[in-house]
Scaffold this motif. Structure first.
Motif, PDB file in Angstrom:
ATOM      1  N   PHE A 283      68.028  28.926  28.750  1.00  0.00           N
ATOM      2  CA  PHE A 283      66.835  29.667  29.172  1.00  0.00           C
ATOM      3  C   PHE A 283      66.655  30.833  28.201  1.00  0.00           C
ATOM      4  O   PHE A 283      66.849  31.994  28.543  1.00  0.00           O
ATOM      5  N   ASP A 284      66.321  30.487  26.962  1.00  0.00           N
ATOM      6  CA  ASP A 284      66.301  31.465  25.877  1.00  0.00           C
ATOM      7  C   ASP A 284      64.913  31.600  25.262  1.00  0.00           C
ATOM      8  O   ASP A 284      64.009  30.806  25.514  1.00  0.00           O
ATOM      9  N   LYS A 285      64.796  32.630  24.441  1.00  0.00           N
ATOM     10  CA  LYS A 285      63.643  32.730  23.560  1.00  0.00           C
ATOM     11  C   LYS A 285      64.111  33.255  22.216  1.00  0.00           C
ATOM     12  O   LYS A 285      65.173  33.876  22.108  1.00  0.00           O
ATOM     13  N   SER A 286      63.326  32.974  21.198  1.00  0.00           N
ATOM     14  CA  SER A 286      63.688  33.335  19.830  1.00  0.00           C
ATOM     15  C   SER A 286      62.565  34.128  19.184  1.00  0.00           C
ATOM     16  O   SER A 286      61.389  33.965  19.535  1.00  0.00           O
ATOM     17  N   VAL A 287      62.952  34.975  18.253  1.00  0.00           N
ATOM     18  CA  VAL A 287      61.980  35.791  17.524  1.00  0.00           C
ATOM     19  C   VAL A 287      62.129  35.520  16.034  1.00  0.00           C
ATOM     20  O   VAL A 287      63.240  35.562  15.494  1.00  0.00           O
ATOM     21  N   PHE A 288      61.009  35.226  15.388  1.00  0.00           N
ATOM     22  CA  PHE A 288      60.971  34.998  13.945  1.00  0.00           C
ATOM     23  C   PHE A 288      59.897  35.879  13.317  1.00  0.00           C
ATOM     24  O   PHE A 288      58.873  36.175  13.940  1.00  0.00           O
ATOM     25  N   VAL A 289      60.141  36.291  12.092  1.00  0.00           N
ATOM     26  CA  VAL A 289      59.145  37.008  11.311  1.00  0.00           C
ATOM     27  C   VAL A 289      58.790  36.105  10.134  1.00  0.00           C
ATOM     28  O   VAL A 289      59.648  35.785   9.311  1.00  0.00           O
ATOM     29  N   VAL A 290      57.541  35.672  10.084  1.00  0.00           N
ATOM     30  CA  VAL A 290      57.104  34.716   9.071  1.00  0.00           C
ATOM     31  C   VAL A 290      56.093  35.385   8.144  1.00  0.00           C
ATOM     32  O   VAL A 290      55.096  35.959   8.595  1.00  0.00           O
ATOM     33  N   THR A 291      56.367  35.333   6.853  1.00  0.00           N
ATOM     34  CA  THR A 291      55.445  35.859   5.846  1.00  0.00           C
ATOM     35  C   THR A 291      54.833  34.673   5.112  1.00  0.00           C
ATOM     36  O   THR A 291      55.550  33.916   4.448  1.00  0.00           O
ATOM     37  N   PRO A 292      53.525  34.455   5.248  1.00  0.00           N
ATOM     38  CA  PRO A 292      52.880  33.287   4.646  1.00  0.00           C
ATOM     39  C   PRO A 292      52.998  33.264   3.129  1.00  0.00           C
ATOM     40  O   PRO A 292      53.140  34.304   2.472  1.00  0.00           O
ATOM     41  N   ALA A 293      52.930  32.052   2.593  1.00  0.00           N
ATOM     42  CA  ALA A 293      53.027  31.875   1.140  1.00  0.00           C
ATOM     43  C   ALA A 293      51.741  32.268   0.432  1.00  0.00           C
ATOM     44  O   ALA A 293      51.740  32.474  -0.784  1.00  0.00           O
TER      45      ALA A 293
ATOM     46  N   GLN B 225      75.268  42.191  15.541  1.00  0.00           N
ATOM     47  CA  GLN B 225      75.365  41.211  14.471  1.00  0.00           C
ATOM     48  C   GLN B 225      75.727  39.843  15.049  1.00  0.00           C
ATOM     49  O   GLN B 225      76.430  39.743  16.039  1.00  0.00           O
ATOM     50  N   GLY B 226      75.244  38.780  14.405  1.00  0.00           N
ATOM     51  CA  GLY B 226      75.517  37.432  14.876  1.00  0.00           C
ATOM     52  C   GLY B 226      74.477  36.962  15.871  1.00  0.00           C
ATOM     53  O   GLY B 226      73.704  37.758  16.431  1.00  0.00           O
ATOM     54  N   VAL B 227      74.448  35.650  16.111  1.00  0.00           N
ATOM     55  CA  VAL B 227      73.475  35.042  17.010  1.00  0.00           C
ATOM     56  C   VAL B 227      74.113  34.816  18.373  1.00  0.00           C
ATOM     57  O   VAL B 227      75.214  34.271  18.477  1.00  0.00           O
ATOM     58  N   ALA B 228      73.430  35.227  19.425  1.00  0.00           N
ATOM     59  CA  ALA B 228      73.929  35.035  20.781  1.00  0.00           C
ATOM     60  C   ALA B 228      73.958  33.542  21.113  1.00  0.00           C
ATOM     61  O   ALA B 228      73.108  32.781  20.648  1.00  0.00           O
TER      62      ALA B 228
ATOM     63  N   VAL C 167      60.878  33.159   6.067  1.00  0.00           N
ATOM     64  CA  VAL C 167      61.224  33.247   7.486  1.00  0.00           C
ATOM     65  C   VAL C 167      62.422  34.168   7.680  1.00  0.00           C
ATOM     66  O   VAL C 167      63.427  34.054   6.973  1.00  0.00           O
ATOM     67  N   LYS C 168      62.308  35.082   8.643  1.00  0.00           N
ATOM     68  CA  LYS C 168      63.439  35.918   9.056  1.00  0.00           C
ATOM     69  C   LYS C 168      63.689  35.653  10.534  1.00  0.00           C
ATOM     70  O   LYS C 168      62.769  35.755  11.359  1.00  0.00           O
ATOM     71  N   HIS C 169      64.932  35.315  10.876  1.00  0.00           N
ATOM     72  CA  HIS C 169      65.305  35.105  12.277  1.00  0.00           C
ATOM     73  C   HIS C 169      65.792  36.427  12.839  1.00  0.00           C
ATOM     74  O   HIS C 169      66.790  36.978  12.371  1.00  0.00           O
ATOM     75  N   LEU C 170      65.096  36.942  13.856  1.00  0.00           N
ATOM     76  CA  LEU C 170      65.439  38.246  14.418  1.00  0.00           C
ATOM     77  C   LEU C 170      66.265  38.127  15.696  1.00  0.00           C
ATOM     78  O   LEU C 170      66.651  39.135  16.281  1.00  0.00           O
ATOM     79  N   GLY C 171      66.538  36.903  16.115  1.00  0.00           N
ATOM     80  CA  GLY C 171      67.410  36.748  17.267  1.00  0.00           C
ATOM     81  C   GLY C 171      66.980  35.656  18.231  1.00  0.00           C
ATOM     82  O   GLY C 171      65.793  35.340  18.346  1.00  0.00           O
TER      83      GLY C 171
END
Length: 308
Positions: free
Chosen positions: A191-201, A183-186, A266-270
């Protein structure tokens, strides 16, 4: 990390998932907690503050493990990816006597499939085990000299078995990308990368292009994109997007704001440190067979090149 931190993984002790824990940075002292399923790991971490979990998301033979990523995307609300690592392993044949007397091989079904050449050439019958650890344990316990186990060296050696052959895999090695979830954001490392889940409108031509434009507008470099069809509406997809940078970086914040302003969910997965070691790649050294090269246009039309 606290010394009493629980880290859940797909058990039993000694599995690849368990060994992957040591590859994460700053783990320190922890309490390993084997679990029976990925679902149990995800739900435990989702509802237990301070608890961490290890799950595989990709390997060199199957690619993205969508059944597992789906659980993080659709079945958890508070989970974020904290770290990633890649575990590279070879597989060896282990037993109690000389390999020449072996008649049966036992291992996890996936390992048996990846060692099909070795099994076929020696005319061996097969038995399934729930893990390579169980396979080696059965060989040691049954004391049957005609039975051999296929397992990584870390497993076979621990069981006190003799290694007979280290070239049983059909591919050079197995690479698996694991993620540490919690739980929580690191915190950002630079030198990072991010993951998002996007559901179009909307579900129409140009939906994906509209989503991607929010990233390109603010020069956010995308590393990968996958799509998952949803049951809620025929034709509607969620896009699983991995990009360079941390969620607290201004360009990514602007990109997320742009997505929301366009009506997309938008869902931020990390956001987490990028793995600095070997990546998971396809086990092939060549380009896809039958690929068309740009130079081919000098001799044939596109229609001829495509065979239509």
């Amino acid at each position: 990390m606290k010394d009493d931190t629980l880290i859940c993984f797909l058990g039993p002790l000694g599995t690849s998932d368990h060994r992957a824990i040591e590859l994460f940075s700053d783990i320190g002292v922890y309490v390993p907690l084997p679990m029976a399923s990925i679902s149990e790991i995800v739900q435990t971490v989702n509802y237990t503050p301070g608890c961490l979990g290890v799950v595989p998301l990709e390997n060199s033979t199957d690619g993205e493990l969508t059944t597992i990523s789906d659980k993080l995307i659709f079945e958890a609300t508070d989970i974020r990816i904290q770290q990633e690592c890649v575990l590279a392993e070879v597989i060896c044949a282990y037993g109690l006597a000389d390999l020449s007397v072996a008649t049966t091989v036992i291992s996890h079904p996936q390992i048996l499939d990846l060692c099909s050449r070795f099994i076929k050439e020696r005319g061996l019958s097969t038995r399934h085990a729930t893990s390579t650890t169980e396979a080696c344990r059965l060989v040691a316990r049954e004391k049957d000299v005609t039975l051999i186990a296929l397992a990584p060296p870390a497993v076979g050696q621990k069981m006190g078995l003799s290694a007979f052959d280290d070239t049983v895999l059909d591919v050079p090695e197995i690479r698996t990308r694991y993620v540490l979830i919690g739980q929580g954001v690191a915190p950002a490392t630079g030198f990072d990368k991010s993951v998002f889940v996007v559901t179009p409108a909307f579900d129409a031509a140009g939906a994906l292009s509209d989503v991607l434009s929010s990233f390109t507008k603010f020069s956010v470099n995308m590393l990968s994109i996958l799509s998952r069809p949803l049951q809620t509406k025929i034709g509607l997809h969620s896009f699983y997007i991995t990009c360079e940078g941390h969620v607290n970086d201004t360009p990514i914040l602007y990109a997320v704001e742009s997505l929301l302003e366009r009506g997309h969910s938008v869902k931020h997965l990390g956001s987490f440190p990028r793995w600095k070691g070997a990546e998971v790649t396809a086990p092939f050294a060549n380009l896809p067979l039958g690929s068309i090269d740009p130079e081919d246009l000098n001799t044939k039309s596109v229609r001829e090149l495509l065979g239509v």
